[in-house]
Design a protein around this motif. Structure first.
Motif, short mmCIF file in Angstrom:
data_model
loop_
_atom_site.label_atom_id
_atom_site.label_comp_id
_atom_site.label_asym_id
_atom_site.label_seq_id
_atom_site.Cartn_x
_atom_site.Cartn_y
_atom_site.Cartn_z
N GLY A 130 18.21 -5.27 34.12
CA GLY A 130 19.24 -6.28 33.92
C GLY A 130 18.82 -7.39 33.01
O GLY A 130 19.55 -8.39 32.89
N LEU A 131 17.66 -7.27 32.33
CA LEU A 131 17.18 -8.32 31.43
C LEU A 131 16.83 -7.67 30.08
O LEU A 131 15.85 -6.94 29.98
N PRO A 132 17.66 -7.85 29.05
CA PRO A 132 17.42 -7.19 27.77
C PRO A 132 16.11 -7.66 27.13
O PRO A 132 15.61 -8.76 27.37
N LYS A 133 15.55 -6.80 26.30
CA LYS A 133 14.26 -7.10 25.66
C LYS A 133 14.40 -8.23 24.66
O LYS A 133 13.50 -9.09 24.54
N LYS A 134 15.53 -8.28 23.91
CA LYS A 134 15.73 -9.35 22.93
C LYS A 134 15.79 -10.72 23.62
O LYS A 134 15.24 -11.71 23.13
N GLU A 135 16.46 -10.78 24.73
CA GLU A 135 16.54 -12.04 25.47
C GLU A 135 15.18 -12.49 25.98
O GLU A 135 14.84 -13.67 25.93
N MET A 136 14.38 -11.53 26.46
CA MET A 136 13.04 -11.86 26.93
C MET A 136 12.15 -12.37 25.78
O MET A 136 11.40 -13.34 25.95
N THR A 137 12.27 -11.76 24.62
CA THR A 137 11.48 -12.19 23.45
C THR A 137 11.89 -13.59 23.02
O THR A 137 11.05 -14.43 22.69
N ALA A 138 13.19 -13.87 23.00
CA ALA A 138 13.67 -15.20 22.62
C ALA A 138 13.20 -16.26 23.61
O ALA A 138 12.79 -17.38 23.22
N MET A 139 13.23 -15.93 24.90
CA MET A 139 12.74 -16.88 25.91
C MET A 139 11.25 -17.15 25.75
O MET A 139 10.78 -18.30 25.90
N ALA A 140 10.50 -16.10 25.46
CA ALA A 140 9.05 -16.27 25.28
C ALA A 140 8.75 -17.15 24.08
O ALA A 140 7.87 -18.03 24.13
N LEU A 141 9.47 -16.95 22.97
CA LEU A 141 9.25 -17.76 21.76
C LEU A 141 9.63 -19.22 22.00
O LEU A 141 8.90 -20.15 21.62
N GLY A 142 10.76 -19.45 22.65
CA GLY A 142 11.18 -20.82 22.93
C GLY A 142 10.22 -21.54 23.86
O GLY A 142 9.91 -22.73 23.67
N LEU A 143 9.73 -20.81 24.86
CA LEU A 143 8.77 -21.43 25.79
C LEU A 143 7.45 -21.76 25.09
O LEU A 143 6.82 -22.79 25.37
N ALA A 144 7.03 -20.90 24.18
CA ALA A 144 5.78 -21.15 23.45
C ALA A 144 5.88 -22.42 22.61
O ALA A 144 4.96 -23.27 22.60
#
Length: 546
Positions: A130-144
Protein backbone atom coordinates in the motif's frame (compact mmCIF):
# COMPACT_ATOMS: atom_id res chain seq x y z
CA UNK A 1 9.03 -11.52 18.77
CA UNK A 2 8.21 -8.08 17.37
CA UNK A 3 10.55 -6.07 15.14
CA UNK A 4 10.55 -2.24 15.12
CA UNK A 5 11.58 -0.99 11.67
CA UNK A 6 12.09 2.72 10.90
CA UNK A 7 11.37 4.14 7.44
CA UNK A 8 11.21 7.69 6.02
CA UNK A 9 7.43 7.26 5.75
CA UNK A 10 6.78 6.00 9.28
CA UNK A 11 7.30 3.18 11.77
CA UNK A 12 6.65 -0.46 10.77
CA UNK A 13 6.11 -3.23 13.33
CA UNK A 14 6.78 -6.76 12.03
CA UNK A 15 6.06 -10.12 13.61
CA UNK A 16 8.92 -12.64 13.46
CA UNK A 17 7.20 -15.88 12.44
CA UNK A 18 10.11 -18.26 13.02
CA UNK A 19 12.29 -17.30 15.99
CA UNK A 20 14.85 -19.97 15.11
CA UNK A 21 15.77 -17.96 12.02
CA UNK A 22 17.31 -15.34 14.28
CA UNK A 23 19.94 -17.83 15.49
CA UNK A 24 20.68 -19.04 11.92
CA UNK A 25 21.77 -15.61 10.82
CA UNK A 26 24.42 -16.81 8.32
CA UNK A 27 21.79 -18.22 5.94
CA UNK A 28 19.13 -15.60 6.63
CA UNK A 29 19.87 -13.56 3.52
CA UNK A 30 18.95 -16.57 1.35
CA UNK A 31 15.41 -16.48 2.76
CA UNK A 32 15.07 -12.81 1.71
CA UNK A 33 16.17 -13.36 -1.90
CA UNK A 34 12.52 -13.47 -2.95
CA UNK A 35 9.44 -11.64 -1.63
CA UNK A 36 7.80 -14.98 -0.84
CA UNK A 37 10.75 -16.04 1.28
CA UNK A 38 10.71 -12.72 3.15
CA UNK A 39 6.98 -13.09 3.81
CA UNK A 40 7.63 -16.52 5.32
CA UNK A 41 10.06 -15.07 7.89
CA UNK A 42 8.37 -11.79 8.91
CA UNK A 43 4.88 -10.41 8.60
CA UNK A 44 3.77 -6.76 8.75
CA UNK A 45 1.62 -6.19 11.84
CA UNK A 46 1.20 -2.41 11.96
CA UNK A 47 2.44 0.62 10.05
CA UNK A 48 2.30 4.11 11.61
CA UNK A 49 2.70 6.72 8.88
CA UNK A 50 4.04 10.26 9.43
CA UNK A 51 1.59 13.05 8.71
CA UNK A 52 4.14 15.46 7.24
CA UNK A 53 7.87 16.14 6.88
CA UNK A 54 8.03 18.06 10.16
CA UNK A 55 6.81 15.04 12.11
CA UNK A 56 9.24 12.79 10.22
CA UNK A 57 12.11 15.19 11.02
CA UNK A 58 11.21 15.31 14.73
CA UNK A 59 11.03 11.51 14.93
CA UNK A 60 14.35 11.07 13.12
CA UNK A 61 16.25 13.60 15.26
CA UNK A 62 14.85 12.02 18.42
CA UNK A 63 15.94 8.58 17.22
CA UNK A 64 19.46 9.90 16.47
CA UNK A 65 19.72 11.26 20.02
CA UNK A 66 18.34 8.01 21.49
CA UNK A 67 15.07 9.58 22.64
CA UNK A 68 11.41 8.66 22.16
CA UNK A 69 9.33 10.83 19.82
CA UNK A 70 5.61 11.43 20.33
CA UNK A 71 4.71 9.31 17.31
CA UNK A 72 6.74 6.37 18.56
CA UNK A 73 5.27 6.61 22.05
CA UNK A 74 1.72 6.47 20.66
CA UNK A 75 2.57 3.52 18.40
CA UNK A 76 4.18 1.53 21.22
CA UNK A 77 1.29 2.19 23.59
CA UNK A 78 -1.30 1.22 21.02
CA UNK A 79 0.27 -1.80 19.33
CA UNK A 80 3.12 -3.21 21.43
CA UNK A 81 2.22 -2.80 25.08
CA UNK A 82 -0.66 -5.27 24.65
CA UNK A 83 1.81 -8.07 23.95
CA UNK A 84 4.12 -7.54 26.91
CA UNK A 85 5.30 -11.12 26.79
CA UNK A 86 6.92 -10.54 23.40
CA UNK A 87 10.43 -9.22 22.96
CA UNK A 88 11.00 -6.12 20.84
CA UNK A 89 13.87 -6.31 18.34
CA UNK A 90 15.34 -2.86 17.71
CA UNK A 91 18.42 -1.61 15.87
CA UNK A 92 19.55 1.22 18.20
CA UNK A 93 20.67 0.19 21.69
CA UNK A 94 20.16 3.71 23.13
CA UNK A 95 16.62 3.84 21.84
CA UNK A 96 16.01 0.35 23.24
CA UNK A 97 17.13 1.42 26.73
CA UNK A 98 14.81 4.44 26.53
CA UNK A 99 11.87 2.21 25.55
CA UNK A 100 12.67 -0.20 28.35
CA UNK A 101 12.67 2.60 30.94
CA UNK A 102 9.42 4.09 29.63
CA UNK A 103 7.30 0.99 28.91
CA UNK A 104 9.14 -1.79 30.76
CA UNK A 105 9.56 -3.77 27.53
CA UNK A 106 12.38 -6.24 26.95
CA UNK A 107 14.37 -4.86 24.00
CA UNK A 108 17.03 -6.84 22.12
CA UNK A 109 19.74 -5.17 20.05
CA UNK A 110 22.72 -7.16 18.72
CA UNK A 111 24.46 -8.13 15.49
CA UNK A 112 21.78 -10.72 14.63
CA UNK A 113 19.06 -8.08 14.89
CA UNK A 114 21.10 -5.74 12.66
CA UNK A 115 21.37 -8.46 10.01
CA UNK A 116 17.63 -9.09 10.19
CA UNK A 117 16.86 -5.38 9.73
CA UNK A 118 19.22 -5.26 6.75
CA UNK A 119 17.37 -8.17 5.14
CA UNK A 120 13.98 -6.48 5.79
CA UNK A 121 15.29 -3.27 4.16
CA UNK A 122 16.23 -5.21 1.04
CA UNK A 123 12.62 -6.41 0.63
CA UNK A 124 10.97 -3.26 2.06
CA UNK A 125 8.89 -2.53 -1.08
CA UNK A 126 7.24 -5.95 -1.07
CA UNK A 127 6.72 -6.15 2.70
CA UNK A 128 5.18 -2.66 3.03
CA UNK A 129 2.00 -3.04 1.00
CA UNK A 130 0.00 0.00 0.00
CA UNK A 131 3.03 2.34 -0.20
CA UNK A 132 4.33 3.06 -3.74
CA UNK A 133 8.08 3.11 -4.35
CA UNK A 134 8.02 6.63 -5.85
CA UNK A 135 6.32 8.02 -2.77
CA UNK A 136 8.85 6.32 -0.50
CA UNK A 137 11.76 7.76 -2.52
CA UNK A 138 10.27 11.27 -2.39
CA UNK A 139 9.79 11.01 1.37
CA UNK A 140 13.36 9.82 1.84
CA UNK A 141 14.75 12.72 -0.23
CA UNK A 142 12.65 15.32 1.58
CA UNK A 143 13.63 13.96 4.98
CA UNK A 144 17.32 13.99 4.04
CA UNK A 145 17.20 17.68 3.04
CA UNK A 146 15.25 18.63 6.15
CA UNK A 147 17.63 16.73 8.40
CA UNK A 148 20.68 18.44 6.85
CA UNK A 149 19.14 21.87 7.36
CA UNK A 150 18.14 21.01 10.89
CA UNK A 151 21.69 19.95 11.78
CA UNK A 152 23.03 23.27 10.56
CA UNK A 153 20.45 25.16 12.61
CA UNK A 154 20.73 22.89 15.62
CA UNK A 155 24.48 23.38 16.23
CA UNK A 156 25.40 26.85 14.99
CA UNK A 157 28.25 27.09 17.49
CA UNK A 158 30.07 24.30 15.68
CA UNK A 159 30.24 26.22 12.40
CA UNK A 160 33.84 27.32 12.19
CA UNK A 161 33.13 29.36 9.04
CA UNK A 162 31.84 32.19 11.23
CA UNK A 163 35.09 32.19 13.19
CA UNK A 164 37.18 32.26 10.03
CA UNK A 165 35.18 35.16 8.57
CA UNK A 166 35.23 37.12 11.83
CA UNK A 167 38.99 36.78 12.18
CA UNK A 168 39.61 37.81 8.58
CA UNK A 169 37.34 40.83 9.09
CA UNK A 170 39.27 41.78 12.23
CA UNK A 171 42.55 41.71 10.31
CA UNK A 172 41.06 43.90 7.59
CA UNK A 173 39.73 46.33 10.19
CA UNK A 174 43.17 46.58 11.80
CA UNK A 175 44.74 47.48 8.46
CA UNK A 176 42.09 50.07 7.71
CA UNK A 177 42.34 51.59 11.18
CA UNK A 178 46.12 51.92 10.85
CA UNK A 179 45.74 53.67 7.50
CA UNK A 180 43.04 56.03 8.77
CA UNK A 181 44.92 56.91 11.97
CA UNK A 182 48.14 57.51 10.06
CA UNK A 183 46.28 59.79 7.66
CA UNK A 184 44.63 61.65 10.55
CA UNK A 185 47.96 62.20 12.35
CA UNK A 186 49.63 63.44 9.19
CA UNK A 187 46.70 65.66 8.21
CA UNK A 188 46.22 67.30 11.61
CA UNK A 189 50.00 67.43 12.12
CA UNK A 190 50.29 70.29 9.67
CA UNK A 191 48.13 72.40 11.96
CA UNK A 192 49.20 71.12 15.44
CA UNK A 193 52.38 68.95 15.13
CA UNK A 194 53.17 68.98 18.87
CA UNK A 195 49.99 67.05 19.73
CA UNK A 196 51.24 63.86 18.07
CA UNK A 197 54.33 63.78 20.31
CA UNK A 198 52.39 64.50 23.50
CA UNK A 199 49.62 61.91 22.93
CA UNK A 200 50.92 58.57 21.65
CA UNK A 201 47.69 56.59 22.02
CA UNK A 202 45.78 56.60 18.73
CA UNK A 203 42.27 56.49 20.20
CA UNK A 204 42.96 59.37 22.59
CA UNK A 205 44.56 61.39 19.80
CA UNK A 206 41.48 61.03 17.60
CA UNK A 207 39.10 61.96 20.44
CA UNK A 208 41.17 65.05 21.31
CA UNK A 209 41.18 66.20 17.68
CA UNK A 210 37.42 65.66 17.53
CA UNK A 211 36.81 67.82 20.63
CA UNK A 212 39.43 70.53 20.15
CA UNK A 213 39.16 71.26 16.45
CA UNK A 214 41.59 74.07 15.72
CA UNK A 215 44.32 74.72 18.28
CA UNK A 216 42.86 78.15 19.07
CA UNK A 217 40.01 76.44 20.94
CA UNK A 218 42.31 74.21 23.00
CA UNK A 219 42.50 76.61 25.96
CA UNK A 220 38.70 76.79 26.24
CA UNK A 221 38.01 73.05 25.70
CA UNK A 222 37.56 70.75 28.71
CA UNK A 223 39.58 67.57 28.16
CA UNK A 224 39.33 66.21 31.71
CA UNK A 225 37.00 63.39 30.62
CA UNK A 226 39.57 62.06 28.15
CA UNK A 227 43.03 63.03 29.41
CA UNK A 228 44.62 63.26 32.86
CA UNK A 229 45.45 66.69 34.25
CA UNK A 230 49.16 66.61 33.36
CA UNK A 231 48.57 65.77 29.71
CA UNK A 232 45.76 68.32 29.47
CA UNK A 233 48.07 71.09 30.70
CA UNK A 234 50.79 70.03 28.26
CA UNK A 235 48.34 70.05 25.35
CA UNK A 236 47.07 73.55 26.22
CA UNK A 237 50.59 74.91 26.69
CA UNK A 238 51.73 73.42 23.37
CA UNK A 239 48.68 74.85 21.58
CA UNK A 240 49.70 78.38 22.56
CA UNK A 241 53.23 78.11 21.19
CA UNK A 242 52.55 75.73 18.29
CA UNK A 243 54.53 76.18 15.06
CA UNK A 244 51.84 74.64 12.81
CA UNK A 245 50.15 76.27 9.86
CA UNK A 246 46.72 77.83 9.91
CA UNK A 247 43.81 75.87 8.39
CA UNK A 248 40.26 76.81 7.49
CA UNK A 249 36.99 75.64 9.03
CA UNK A 250 36.26 73.33 6.08
CA UNK A 251 39.56 71.59 6.63
CA UNK A 252 38.91 70.95 10.32
CA UNK A 253 35.38 69.69 9.54
CA UNK A 254 36.76 67.06 7.18
CA UNK A 255 39.38 66.04 9.70
CA UNK A 256 36.68 65.66 12.38
CA UNK A 257 34.59 63.54 9.99
CA UNK A 258 37.59 61.23 9.59
CA UNK A 259 37.87 61.08 13.39
CA UNK A 260 34.20 60.04 13.58
CA UNK A 261 34.86 57.20 11.16
CA UNK A 262 37.87 56.04 13.15
CA UNK A 263 35.91 56.06 16.42
CA UNK A 264 33.03 54.13 14.82
CA UNK A 265 35.38 51.49 13.36
CA UNK A 266 37.13 51.15 16.74
CA UNK A 267 33.80 50.55 18.50
CA UNK A 268 32.78 48.01 15.88
CA UNK A 269 36.13 46.25 16.23
CA UNK A 270 35.60 45.97 20.00
CA UNK A 271 32.13 44.48 19.43
CA UNK A 272 33.51 42.04 16.84
CA UNK A 273 36.30 40.97 19.22
CA UNK A 274 33.73 40.11 21.91
CA UNK A 275 31.71 38.14 19.36
CA UNK A 276 34.80 36.19 18.25
CA UNK A 277 35.78 35.41 21.83
CA UNK A 278 32.29 34.09 22.67
CA UNK A 279 32.21 31.99 19.50
CA UNK A 280 35.68 30.57 20.13
CA UNK A 281 34.80 29.66 23.72
CA UNK A 282 31.71 27.83 22.45
CA UNK A 283 33.52 25.98 19.66
CA UNK A 284 37.10 25.45 20.88
CA UNK A 285 37.28 26.29 24.61
CA UNK A 286 40.51 24.39 25.35
CA UNK A 287 42.38 25.96 22.44
CA UNK A 288 41.09 29.42 23.39
CA UNK A 289 42.22 29.11 27.02
CA UNK A 290 45.62 27.79 25.97
CA UNK A 291 46.72 30.22 23.25
CA UNK A 292 44.02 32.92 23.11
CA UNK A 293 41.05 33.53 20.85
CA UNK A 294 42.91 35.51 18.17
CA UNK A 295 45.76 33.03 17.66
CA UNK A 296 43.33 30.10 17.81
CA UNK A 297 41.07 31.72 15.22
CA UNK A 298 44.05 32.43 12.95
CA UNK A 299 45.14 28.78 13.20
CA UNK A 300 41.62 27.59 12.35
CA UNK A 301 41.43 30.02 9.42
CA UNK A 302 44.84 28.89 8.16
CA UNK A 303 43.89 25.21 8.35
CA UNK A 304 40.44 25.80 6.85
CA UNK A 305 38.38 24.33 9.69
CA UNK A 306 38.68 23.03 13.23
CA UNK A 307 38.56 19.42 12.00
CA UNK A 308 41.40 20.04 9.53
CA UNK A 309 43.43 21.65 12.30
CA UNK A 310 42.85 18.61 14.54
CA UNK A 311 44.27 16.35 11.81
CA UNK A 312 47.61 18.20 11.72
CA UNK A 313 50.50 17.09 13.97
CA UNK A 314 52.06 19.41 16.54
CA UNK A 315 55.15 20.03 14.38
CA UNK A 316 52.93 21.43 11.59
CA UNK A 317 50.91 23.60 13.98
CA UNK A 318 54.18 25.02 15.32
CA UNK A 319 55.23 26.45 11.91
CA UNK A 320 51.76 27.41 10.60
CA UNK A 321 52.16 30.79 8.91
CA UNK A 322 55.90 30.36 8.18
CA UNK A 323 55.63 28.17 5.08
CA UNK A 324 57.68 30.51 2.89
CA UNK A 325 60.52 30.58 5.41
CA UNK A 326 60.34 26.79 5.76
CA UNK A 327 60.64 26.09 2.04
CA UNK A 328 63.32 28.75 1.65
CA UNK A 329 65.33 27.10 4.44
CA UNK A 330 64.90 23.66 2.87
CA UNK A 331 65.97 24.99 -0.50
CA UNK A 332 69.07 26.77 0.79
CA UNK A 333 69.84 24.00 3.35
CA UNK A 334 69.69 26.35 6.32
CA UNK A 335 67.95 26.15 9.69
CA UNK A 336 64.17 25.77 9.49
CA UNK A 337 61.90 28.24 11.36
CA UNK A 338 60.94 27.43 14.94
CA UNK A 339 57.57 29.19 15.03
CA UNK A 340 54.88 30.73 12.87
CA UNK A 341 51.51 32.16 13.98
CA UNK A 342 52.04 30.63 17.44
CA UNK A 343 54.86 33.15 18.01
CA UNK A 344 52.24 35.78 18.97
CA UNK A 345 50.83 33.64 21.81
CA UNK A 346 51.14 35.00 25.33
CA UNK A 347 53.34 32.17 26.66
CA UNK A 348 55.84 32.50 23.81
CA UNK A 349 55.93 36.27 24.19
CA UNK A 350 56.86 35.99 27.87
CA UNK A 351 59.99 33.93 27.08
CA UNK A 352 63.46 35.25 26.49
CA UNK A 353 64.87 34.94 22.97
CA UNK A 354 66.82 31.73 23.62
CA UNK A 355 63.77 29.94 25.09
CA UNK A 356 61.16 30.97 22.48
CA UNK A 357 61.85 27.87 20.36
CA UNK A 358 61.43 25.48 23.28
CA UNK A 359 58.23 27.14 24.47
CA UNK A 360 56.70 27.25 20.97
CA UNK A 361 57.40 23.51 20.59
CA UNK A 362 55.78 22.66 23.93
CA UNK A 363 52.84 24.99 23.29
CA UNK A 364 52.23 23.49 19.83
CA UNK A 365 52.15 19.97 21.32
CA UNK A 366 49.55 20.96 23.91
CA UNK A 367 47.57 22.96 21.34
CA UNK A 368 47.34 19.86 19.11
CA UNK A 369 45.88 17.86 22.01
CA UNK A 370 43.44 20.63 22.92
CA UNK A 371 42.28 20.96 19.30
CA UNK A 372 41.54 17.24 19.03
CA UNK A 373 39.55 17.31 22.25
CA UNK A 374 37.54 20.32 21.03
CA UNK A 375 36.89 18.85 17.58
CA UNK A 376 36.18 15.23 18.50
CA UNK A 377 35.11 15.34 22.16
CA UNK A 378 31.49 14.99 23.23
CA UNK A 379 31.61 17.25 26.29
CA UNK A 380 32.49 20.92 25.91
CA UNK A 381 34.74 22.09 28.77
CA UNK A 382 38.02 23.93 29.15
CA UNK A 383 39.55 21.90 32.01
CA UNK A 384 42.19 20.32 29.78
CA UNK A 385 43.30 23.70 28.44
CA UNK A 386 43.61 25.19 31.94
CA UNK A 387 45.62 22.18 33.14
CA UNK A 388 48.04 22.36 30.22
CA UNK A 389 48.44 26.11 30.58
CA UNK A 390 49.40 25.78 34.26
CA UNK A 391 51.99 23.13 33.38
CA UNK A 392 53.46 25.30 30.63
CA UNK A 393 53.67 28.30 32.96
CA UNK A 394 55.59 26.20 35.49
CA UNK A 395 58.01 25.03 32.78
CA UNK A 396 58.40 28.62 31.61
CA UNK A 397 59.32 29.66 35.15
CA UNK A 398 61.96 26.92 35.29
CA UNK A 399 63.43 27.98 31.95
CA UNK A 400 63.56 31.66 32.89
CA UNK A 401 65.18 31.02 36.29
CA UNK A 402 68.39 30.06 34.52
CA UNK A 403 68.04 26.30 34.86
CA UNK A 404 68.52 26.44 38.62
CA UNK A 405 66.30 23.42 38.88
CA UNK A 406 66.80 20.89 36.12
CA UNK A 407 63.82 19.05 34.66
CA UNK A 408 65.53 15.86 33.48
CA UNK A 409 66.99 13.13 35.68
CA UNK A 410 70.52 13.69 34.46
CA UNK A 411 70.22 17.35 35.36
CA UNK A 412 69.23 16.45 38.93
CA UNK A 413 72.23 14.14 39.22
CA UNK A 414 74.53 16.94 38.03
CA UNK A 415 73.10 19.33 40.59
CA UNK A 416 73.73 16.79 43.38
CA UNK A 417 77.31 16.32 42.18
CA UNK A 418 77.97 20.04 42.03
CA UNK A 419 76.97 20.47 45.68
CA UNK A 420 80.19 18.81 46.86
CA UNK A 421 82.51 21.08 44.85
CA UNK A 422 84.09 23.80 46.97
CA UNK A 423 86.89 26.24 46.23
CA UNK A 424 89.93 25.79 48.53
CA UNK A 425 93.46 27.19 48.77
CA UNK A 426 96.16 25.39 46.79
CA UNK A 427 99.12 24.05 48.81
CA UNK A 428 102.19 23.01 46.82
CA UNK A 429 104.35 20.15 48.05
CA UNK A 430 108.12 20.97 48.21
CA UNK A 431 109.61 18.51 45.76
CA UNK A 432 113.16 19.51 46.67
CA UNK A 433 112.71 18.04 50.14
CA UNK A 434 112.43 14.49 48.78
CA UNK A 435 116.20 14.21 48.02
CA UNK A 436 119.00 14.69 50.60
CA UNK A 437 121.96 13.60 48.46
CA UNK A 438 124.93 15.94 48.66
CA UNK A 439 123.72 17.54 51.91
CA UNK A 440 125.12 17.25 55.42
CA UNK A 441 123.08 15.05 57.69
CA UNK A 442 121.35 17.24 60.21
CA UNK A 443 120.10 15.59 63.35
CA UNK A 444 116.44 16.39 64.05
CA UNK A 445 115.63 16.79 67.67
CA UNK A 446 111.94 15.90 67.36
CA UNK A 447 112.52 12.36 65.98
CA UNK A 448 112.83 9.92 68.90
CA UNK A 449 113.39 6.99 66.53
CA UNK A 450 116.70 8.38 65.33
CA UNK A 451 117.89 9.57 68.75
CA UNK A 452 117.27 6.35 70.67
CA UNK A 453 119.89 4.02 69.09
CA UNK A 454 122.70 6.57 69.20
CA UNK A 455 122.17 7.51 72.85
CA UNK A 456 122.01 3.86 73.92
CA UNK A 457 125.26 3.10 72.13
CA UNK A 458 126.97 6.14 73.71
CA UNK A 459 126.03 4.96 77.17
CA UNK A 460 127.38 1.47 76.55
CA UNK A 461 130.65 2.75 75.12
CA UNK A 462 131.25 5.04 78.09
CA UNK A 463 130.60 2.36 80.68
CA UNK A 464 132.37 -0.53 79.02
CA UNK A 465 135.24 1.15 77.22
CA UNK A 466 137.72 -1.50 78.42
CA UNK A 467 135.60 -4.46 77.33
CA UNK A 468 135.42 -3.66 73.60
CA UNK A 469 136.05 -6.78 71.54
CA UNK A 470 137.69 -6.86 68.09
CA UNK A 471 134.44 -8.20 66.51
CA UNK A 472 132.61 -5.02 67.40
CA UNK A 473 135.47 -3.01 65.96
CA UNK A 474 135.21 -4.88 62.67
CA UNK A 475 131.55 -3.94 62.34
CA UNK A 476 132.46 -0.29 62.55
CA UNK A 477 135.04 -0.53 59.74
CA UNK A 478 132.89 1.28 57.23
CA UNK A 479 134.57 4.68 56.76
CA UNK A 480 138.13 5.47 55.69
CA UNK A 481 138.78 7.43 58.92
CA UNK A 482 138.38 4.30 61.05
CA UNK A 483 140.75 2.39 58.77
CA UNK A 484 143.48 5.00 59.20
CA UNK A 485 143.27 4.75 62.95
CA UNK A 486 142.97 0.98 63.27
CA UNK A 487 144.83 -0.06 60.16
CA UNK A 488 147.71 -1.64 62.13
CA UNK A 489 145.57 -3.46 64.65
CA UNK A 490 143.23 -4.96 62.08
CA UNK A 491 146.01 -6.48 60.07
CA UNK A 492 144.03 -6.63 56.86
CA UNK A 493 145.31 -6.02 53.32
CA UNK A 494 144.44 -2.74 51.68
CA UNK A 495 143.00 -4.37 48.50
CA UNK A 496 140.50 -6.50 50.43
CA UNK A 497 139.56 -3.51 52.54
CA UNK A 498 138.80 -1.44 49.42
CA UNK A 499 136.52 -4.13 48.00
CA UNK A 500 134.68 -4.38 51.27
CA UNK A 501 134.39 -0.62 51.38
CA UNK A 502 132.78 -0.48 47.91
CA UNK A 503 130.25 -3.18 48.75
CA UNK A 504 129.35 -1.58 52.04
CA UNK A 505 129.01 1.86 50.50
CA UNK A 506 126.47 0.54 47.96
CA UNK A 507 124.46 -1.07 50.69
CA UNK A 508 124.59 1.98 52.93
CA UNK A 509 123.52 4.60 50.41
CA UNK A 510 119.73 4.00 50.53
CA UNK A 511 119.35 4.38 54.28
CA UNK A 512 120.62 7.77 55.26
CA UNK A 513 119.36 7.44 58.78
CA UNK A 514 121.57 4.41 59.38
CA UNK A 515 124.56 6.35 58.06
CA UNK A 516 123.93 9.08 60.62
CA UNK A 517 123.83 6.56 63.46
CA UNK A 518 127.00 4.82 62.28
CA UNK A 519 128.90 8.09 61.95
CA UNK A 520 128.19 8.83 65.60
CA UNK A 521 129.41 5.37 66.55
CA UNK A 522 132.63 5.88 64.51
CA UNK A 523 133.48 9.05 66.38
CA UNK A 524 133.21 7.21 69.70
CA UNK A 525 135.26 4.30 68.42
CA UNK A 526 138.04 6.67 67.28
CA UNK A 527 138.26 8.02 70.78
CA UNK A 528 138.39 4.55 72.35
CA UNK A 529 141.84 3.38 70.92
CA UNK A 530 143.48 6.69 71.91
CA UNK A 531 142.49 6.18 75.55
CA UNK A 532 143.77 2.57 75.45
CA UNK A 533 147.25 3.67 74.22
CA UNK A 534 147.51 6.18 77.00
CA UNK A 535 146.66 3.53 79.55
CA UNK A 536 149.25 1.13 78.10
CA UNK A 537 151.93 3.81 78.23
CA UNK A 538 151.09 4.54 81.85
CA UNK A 539 151.27 0.84 82.72
CA UNK A 540 154.67 0.48 80.94
CA UNK A 541 156.08 3.49 82.73
CA UNK A 542 154.89 2.12 86.07
CA UNK A 543 156.45 -1.27 85.31
CA UNK A 544 159.83 0.35 84.46
CA UNK A 545 159.82 2.34 87.64
CA UNK A 546 159.15 -0.79 89.68
Amino acid sequence: MLVLFETPAGYAIFKLLDESKLSEIDNLYQEFNTPEGAASVVKLRNFIKFDDTTEALAATTAAIEGKLSKTLKKALKKHVCKDVQDQLLIGDAKLGSAIKEKFDLQCVSNSNVQELLRCIRSQMDSLLTGLPKKEMTAMALGLAHSLSRYKLKFSPDKIDTMIVQAQCLLDDLDKELNNYIMRCREWYGWHFPELGKIITDNTLFVKVVKLVGTRDHAAKTDLSDILPEELEEKVKEAAEISMGTEISEDDIVNIQNLCDEIIAITDYRTHLTDYLKARMMAMAPNLTVLIGEHIGARLIAHAGSLMNLAKHPASTIQIFGAEKALFRALKTKKDTPKYGLIYHAQLVGQCSTKNKGKMSRMLAAKAALATRVDALGDEVSFELGVKHKVNLENKLRLLEEGNLRRISGTGKAKVKFEKYHSKSEVHEYPVAGDSTLGKKAVKREHSPVEDSPSTSKKIKLDDDANDIKPKKEKKVKTEPEVDEVDGVGNGGTPSSEKKKKKKKKKSLQPDETQVEVKEEVKVEVEEEPKSEKKKKKKRQSQMEED
